[in-house]
Every structure is written in structure tokens, then in C-alpha cells.
Design a protein around this motif. Structure first.
Motif, PDB file in Angstrom:
ATOM      1  N   MET A 213      27.300  63.014  42.348  1.00 58.34           N
ATOM      2  CA  MET A 213      27.758  64.400  42.385  1.00 58.34           C
ATOM      3  C   MET A 213      28.623  64.701  41.160  1.00 58.34           C
ATOM      4  O   MET A 213      28.523  65.782  40.556  1.00 58.34           O
ATOM      5  CB  MET A 213      28.554  64.633  43.666  1.00 58.34           C
ATOM      6  CG  MET A 213      29.185  66.006  43.790  1.00 58.34           C
ATOM      7  SD  MET A 213      30.076  66.122  45.352  1.00 58.34           S
ATOM      8  CE  MET A 213      31.151  67.504  45.013  1.00 58.34           C
ATOM      9  N   GLU A 214      29.461  63.746  40.772  1.00 59.61           N
ATOM     10  CA  GLU A 214      30.305  63.920  39.588  1.00 59.61           C
ATOM     11  C   GLU A 214      29.453  64.078  38.330  1.00 59.61           C
ATOM     12  O   GLU A 214      29.736  64.922  37.466  1.00 59.61           O
ATOM     13  CB  GLU A 214      31.249  62.724  39.445  1.00 59.61           C
ATOM     14  CG  GLU A 214      32.223  62.856  38.277  1.00 59.61           C
ATOM     15  CD  GLU A 214      33.072  61.614  38.084  1.00 59.61           C
ATOM     16  OE1 GLU A 214      33.894  61.617  37.143  1.00 59.61           O
ATOM     17  OE2 GLU A 214      32.903  60.634  38.841  1.00 59.61           O
ATOM     18  N   TYR A 215      28.384  63.281  38.207  1.00 61.55           N
ATOM     19  CA  TYR A 215      27.492  63.410  37.052  1.00 61.55           C
ATOM     20  C   TYR A 215      26.833  64.789  37.006  1.00 61.55           C
ATOM     21  O   TYR A 215      26.648  65.362  35.926  1.00 61.55           O
ATOM     22  CB  TYR A 215      26.423  62.318  37.086  1.00 61.55           C
ATOM     23  CG  TYR A 215      26.961  60.920  36.859  1.00 61.55           C
ATOM     24  CD1 TYR A 215      27.913  60.670  35.879  1.00 61.55           C
ATOM     25  CD2 TYR A 215      26.515  59.853  37.630  1.00 61.55           C
ATOM     26  CE1 TYR A 215      28.411  59.387  35.673  1.00 61.55           C
ATOM     27  CE2 TYR A 215      27.012  58.565  37.420  1.00 61.55           C
ATOM     28  CZ  TYR A 215      27.955  58.345  36.450  1.00 61.55           C
ATOM     29  OH  TYR A 215      28.446  57.081  36.250  1.00 61.55           O
ATOM     30  N   CYS A 216      26.457  65.306  38.163  1.00 56.18           N
ATOM     31  CA  CYS A 216      25.871  66.659  38.215  1.00 56.18           C
ATOM     32  C   CYS A 216      26.875  67.685  37.701  1.00 56.18           C
ATOM     33  O   CYS A 216      26.514  68.593  36.931  1.00 56.18           O
ATOM     34  CB  CYS A 216      25.476  67.008  39.647  1.00 56.18           C
ATOM     35  SG  CYS A 216      24.081  66.088  40.305  1.00 56.18           S
ATOM     36  N   VAL A 261      36.265  67.833  43.590  1.00 53.33           N
ATOM     37  CA  VAL A 261      35.955  67.306  44.928  1.00 53.33           C
ATOM     38  C   VAL A 261      35.439  65.871  44.833  1.00 53.33           C
ATOM     39  O   VAL A 261      35.801  65.009  45.638  1.00 53.33           O
ATOM     40  CB  VAL A 261      34.927  68.210  45.638  1.00 53.33           C
ATOM     41  CG1 VAL A 261      34.416  67.548  46.914  1.00 53.33           C
ATOM     42  CG2 VAL A 261      35.553  69.563  45.963  1.00 53.33           C
ATOM     43  N   ALA A 262      34.596  65.599  43.834  1.00 60.52           N
ATOM     44  CA  ALA A 262      34.071  64.244  43.667  1.00 60.52           C
ATOM     45  C   ALA A 262      35.194  63.256  43.361  1.00 60.52           C
ATOM     46  O   ALA A 262      35.269  62.170  43.946  1.00 60.52           O
ATOM     47  CB  ALA A 262      33.027  64.227  42.550  1.00 60.52           C
ATOM     48  N   LEU A 263      36.089  63.639  42.451  1.00 57.20           N
ATOM     49  CA  LEU A 263      37.212  62.766  42.105  1.00 57.20           C
ATOM     50  C   LEU A 263      38.140  62.567  43.297  1.00 57.20           C
ATOM     51  O   LEU A 263      38.635  61.464  43.540  1.00 57.20           O
ATOM     52  CB  LEU A 263      37.979  63.361  40.920  1.00 57.20           C
ATOM     53  CG  LEU A 263      37.252  63.328  39.577  1.00 57.20           C
ATOM     54  CD1 LEU A 263      37.979  64.173  38.548  1.00 57.20           C
ATOM     55  CD2 LEU A 263      37.104  61.889  39.072  1.00 57.20           C
ATOM     56  N   GLU A 264      38.383  63.644  44.038  1.00 57.83           N
ATOM     57  CA  GLU A 264      39.200  63.535  45.258  1.00 57.83           C
ATOM     58  C   GLU A 264      38.596  62.524  46.221  1.00 57.83           C
ATOM     59  O   GLU A 264      39.292  61.669  46.779  1.00 57.83           O
ATOM     60  CB  GLU A 264      39.306  64.904  45.922  1.00 57.83           C
ATOM     61  CG  GLU A 264      39.994  64.909  47.281  1.00 57.83           C
ATOM     62  CD  GLU A 264      39.848  66.234  47.995  1.00 57.83           C
ATOM     63  OE1 GLU A 264      39.484  66.227  49.195  1.00 57.83           O
ATOM     64  OE2 GLU A 264      40.084  67.284  47.358  1.00 57.83           O
ATOM     65  N   SER A 265      37.296  62.622  46.420  1.00 57.11           N
ATOM     66  CA  SER A 265      36.615  61.743  47.373  1.00 57.11           C
ATOM     67  C   SER A 265      36.557  60.302  46.884  1.00 57.11           C
ATOM     68  O   SER A 265      36.418  59.376  47.682  1.00 57.11           O
ATOM     69  CB  SER A 265      35.200  62.264  47.646  1.00 57.11           C
ATOM     70  OG  SER A 265      35.248  63.587  48.152  1.00 57.11           O
ATOM     71  N   LEU A 266      36.678  60.112  45.563  1.00 58.48           N
ATOM     72  CA  LEU A 266      36.729  58.766  44.993  1.00 58.48           C
ATOM     73  C   LEU A 266      38.148  58.212  44.966  1.00 58.48           C
ATOM     74  O   LEU A 266      38.376  57.101  44.478  1.00 58.48           O
ATOM     75  CB  LEU A 266      36.152  58.788  43.572  1.00 58.48           C
ATOM     76  CG  LEU A 266      34.634  59.001  43.462  1.00 58.48           C
ATOM     77  CD1 LEU A 266      34.235  59.323  42.031  1.00 58.48           C
ATOM     78  CD2 LEU A 266      33.880  57.769  43.963  1.00 58.48           C
ATOM     79  N   GLY A 267      39.104  58.994  45.506  1.00 54.51           N
ATOM     80  CA  GLY A 267      40.494  58.547  45.559  1.00 54.51           C
ATOM     81  C   GLY A 267      41.264  58.757  44.274  1.00 54.51           C
ATOM     82  O   GLY A 267      42.405  58.297  44.140  1.00 54.51           O
TER      83      GLY A 267
END
Length: 469
Positions: A213-216, A261-267
Motif C-alpha cells: 500500500m505504501e508503494y502505491c 496510514v501505511a506508516l502508522e500501520s507499520l508502527g
């Protein structure tokens, strides 16, 4: 020799005799000029029949829709040469009544000359533009299977249309469609590429595949900056895109929001916070119409909610009451936000009993959230996570009956949308606390698992084709 075209005419003549008609009376009944009918039946060579004429004669003879369609294919290929005008009319009619067997037969004949993919693609695009998405799919699939030029825009668009049509509640099906489409995303026209990257990101959000998702999000941001020259310091230099599904401000705001959101979910909470400013205030965006302004307002609300979320996830609950007041004023944000509140409570042992009570979330209540704000697939995926986090909250506090109740609710919905990762999470959690479950809960769990084994719904799926280290 009796051919399919001969058979049609013999059946029409037989029907006319059985009904006791002359050509004149039959023509009047069918609404077709007598001379045309005579030319169809007696001409040398016989006059071709249009699909409209065949339908009118079928109705006059008392036959159901689609009568003699399986024989009509030959009528479209007079002297072995494709009559595209006649073929197109027949294919469109077949889509209306669901005669996909005839569509397949015609397409197989057409693909004897691969140059016909151009016409097939044009027909698919016409249907798609009219909102007949499902009807267009056999034609896009035909292009995908037969397009000679593997780097053609036509092929990429066909893959994209099929991908978009395949996104739904079934998480695994959506993922498989994304994997099939991904290699073609960079061959799309740039305006469609914006939509494609946004949709891919949404699929990976549902799958909780945060890295992809982060790459997208990164690709989306790069496209907007390089092609459309979007820069908040030079708004006057923005290049307006061709027609896009959403206002251009949506793609720009989402490139930051999805990344956050992706970074948040990755901690990576501090990194995630740094991206909030990218979508918190987009009032600088030029040429904002009423639609664009509404999107800007939505991003502003999302920024407020996500800042609160990150504070909580970093262990700071000092502004929780303020956050709850905000959510009461903006109920569309409750579901995604309550998930984060639960995650933080489970991580830091916050007491959120009053917060749950405020949103009418109790042990035995039937929980309802507004579900017309988000895509249905996103809404259901969030519900699965909500029930899981709520179960964990209760289990940590040794409220085993209620915790297991919500584990099973999460598992049941995860199976419904075929979310493999969440199914595994729920199974693991239930097994950990199985000793505290009632006989009824054990039986319900066993029935769910038995259904998985019988239906074989959960499979290991292929890795994304995005470059992942």
C-alpha cells in the motif's frame, strides 16, 4: 447442403405454415414489409436477416427471446467474411438477454483474424461507458487473451477494466485481480493510472498489506508531481489532467493520506505524523469547484482524526475526551477511529469503558455504524478488525464470554469476505482462550472451521508484483 442459415429460414417457413399465414399476413403480424420477408425466404441468394428482424419474427411465431440465436452466428459471417455491423448488433442483443454461449462462439470466429481485437475493444468501451460493466467483461477478456501487442494501451485498459469490476467484498478475489493487473498499471493512460493506483492501494488496505500500500502511495505521489506538476509552492503551474473519475485533489490528498496510514500501520508513528500536513489543508489547490471543496473538507477532518489516532498509538490519551467530542460531531469517522482507540487501549491498557458507552458499544448491544460513507468492501474489512480489537479488549480484562463472542463475530465476517490474514488472527485468538468458551461457542467455532475445510475458500495467494525487498 443444409446450413445454419438455411435452418433458420426453414424454421421460419414451417412456423408461417403452422400459423396459417401468408407472407402478407405474417409480415403484418411481425411488423416487417412483405417484400423483405420474401427476400429473406426466397431470394437468390437469400437476403440477410438482421437480429431485429429475427426477434420480430420469433415473437410473431410465439417463440421465446433468443430463438435460433445459436444458428444466427453464420448469418454474421456471410461468405466467411465478418459483417461487423451485423455482428455488433447481434453481440449487443446477446448481452441484453445473457446469451454468452453465442457471444463466445462469435468471438472465437472473430479471433481467426486478430486485427478484430480493435473492434472488440471498441465495443467493450461502449458498454463500459454506458454503465454495463458486467456485460463488457467477455469482450475485455477476449482482448486480453488475443491482443498481439503486449505493450499496447488497449491491453492495459482491458486489464484495468476487469480489475475494477473484480473488486468487491471477497478479499482474496480482489487480491488475485490486483496481482493479475499490476504488471500493466504503468502502461495505462496517465488519467486512468491515477484511478488504478488509488484502487490498488484500497485493495492492499483491505488486505492489511501495508508495505505494498505504501508503494502505491509513493507511485501516486510521484505521478502527480512529475506529470501534473502538483506542488503547493507553485499551484499556478499545475497541469489539468484529462477526464478522471475523481477530482484531481482527491488523488493528491490520498497520496499523503495512504502513505500516512501505511506508516502508522507499520508502527512508524512519527514518520506517519509528518505526512498529515500534506493533506490537512488543501485550500491552496486551484480551481476548486463544489465537489473539490467537499473533498478538501473531508481531508481536513481525516487529518484531525489521524493526529488523534497517532497520539493514542504513541501512548498519549490526554486528549481522548476531545477526540470523542470530535467523533460525536462527525459520526462517519467513528468506525475507523474506534478501531484505533481500541488498539491503543489494548496496547497501553487504557480504560475506555466510558468511550465505548458513549458510542453505544456494550457487551450485548447490536453494534451499528453508518456504512454509506465508505466502499462496502472497506466497511466490512473495518468491521472485521473492529470486532477483533473489541474481543481482545474484553479478553485482556478477563471478560471471556463477551470477548469470545466478538472473536467469533470477527471470524464469521472474515470468512464471509475471504480475508485470510484476519481468519488466521481470529483462529489463533480463539484457540488461545478456547478453554473459557461455552459449549455453544465451541460448536459455532467448529462449524465455521468445518465450512472452511468443505468449501476450501481460504488459499495462499501469490505475492504482489510490486518491487518488495
Amino acid at each position: 447442403m443444409i446450413t445454419n442459415t438455411t435452418t433458420i429460414r426453414l424454421e421460419i417457413e414451417k412456423g408461417i405454415r403452422q400459423k396459417g399465414h401468408s407472407l402478407s399476413s405474417f409480415g403484418k403480424q411481425a411488423g416487417i414489409n412483405r417484400g423483405i420477408i420474401s427476400g429473406i425466404l426466397n431470394g437468390n441468394p437469400p437476403k440477410s436477416i438482421s437480429i431485429r428482424q429475427l426477434d420480430l419474427m420469433a415473437e410473431a411465431l410465439g417463440h421465446a427471446e433468443g430463438w435460433m440465436y445459436e444458428y444466427y452466428v453464420d448469418e454474421c459471417f456471410i461468405n466467411e467474411k465478418a459483417d461487423w455491423r451485423r455482428i455488433k448488433a447481434f453481440l449487443l442483443r446477446c448481452t441484453e438477454i445473457g446469451r454468452y454461449d453465442c457471444i463466445k462462439e462469435v468471438l472465437d470466429r472473430l479471433m481467426e483474424d486478430l486485427n478484430n481485437t480493435i473492434s472488440i475493444f471498441g465495443l467493450a468501451e461502449e458498454l463500459y461507458a454506458e454503465g454495463k460493466v458486467q456485460e463488457s467483461l467477455p469482450f475485455y477478456e477476449c482482448v486480453i487473451e488475443n491482443e498481439k501487442h503486449q505493450h499496447s494501451e488497449r491491453l492495459a485498459i482491458s486489464h484495468y477494466r476487469v480489475f475494477r469490476a473484480s473488486i468487491g467484498e471477497n478479499t482474496e478475489k480482489s487480491f488475485r485481480s490486483a496481482i493479475r493487473f499490476e504488471p500493466y498499471r504503468n502502461r495505462l493512460p496517465e488519467n486512468l493510472m491515477l484511478d488504478a493506483l488509488l484502487q490498488l492501494a484500497n485493495v492492499y488496505y483491505t488486505l492489511q498489506d501495508w508495505k505494498t500500500m505504501e508503494y502505491c502511495a509513493d507511485e501516486l505521489k510521484l505521478l502527480l508531481e512529475q506529470v501534473y506538476k502538483i506542488d503547493p509552492h507553485y499551484p499556478e503551474k499545475i497541469i489539468a489532467p484529462k477526464e478522471t473519475e475523481r477530482h484531481i485533489v482527491v488523488y493528491y490528498g490520498q497520496s499523503f493520506l495512504l502513505k500516512s496510514v501505511a506508516l502508522e500501520s507499520l508502527g512508524k508513528y512519527l514518520d506517519a505524523k509528518s505526512y498529515i500536513s500534506g493533506y490537512a489543508d488543501l485550500s491552496w489547490f486551484p480551481d476548486l469547484d463544489s465537489v473539490g471543496q467537499k473533498e478538501v473538507d473531508k481531508f481536513k477532518l481525516a487529518a484531525i482524526a489521524n493526529k488523534h489516532n497517532l497520539d493514542l498509538l504513541m501512548g498519549d490519551d490526554s486528549n481522548l475526551d476531545e477526540y470523542v467530542n470530535f467523533l460525536q460531531r462527525h459520526p462517519n469517522e467513528i468506525l475507523p477511529s474506534i478501531i484505533v482507540i481500541l488498539e491503543a487501549a489494548n496496547k497501553y491498557n487504557f480504560d475506555i469503558k466510558n468511550t465505548l458507552k458513549t458510542f453505544s458499544i456494550s457487551f450485548d448491544s447490536e453494534i451499528n455504524f453508518q456504512n454509506d460513507y465508505y466502499q462496502k468492501s472497506t466497511y466490512k474489512a473495518r468491521l472485521v478488525t473492529f470486532y477483533y480489537e473489541l474481543a481482545l479488549y474484553f479478553l485482556i480484562r478477563e471478560l471471556h464470554n463477551d470477548g469470545i463472542k466478538y472473536v467469533l463475530k470477527s471470524l464469521e465476517m472474515a470468512l464471509e469476505i475471504v480475508n485470510k490474514n484476519k481468519v488466521l488472527d481470529c483462529v489463533s485468538l480463539f484457540e488461545q482462550f478456547k478453554a473459557f468458551s461455552t459449549d455453544n461457542q465451541k460448536e459455532f467455532y467448529e462449524n465455521l472451521i468445518r465450512g472452511v475445510n468443505n468449501d476450501a475458500k481460504i488459499h495462499i495467494v501469490a505475492k504482489s508484483s510490486f518491487d518488495i525487498n
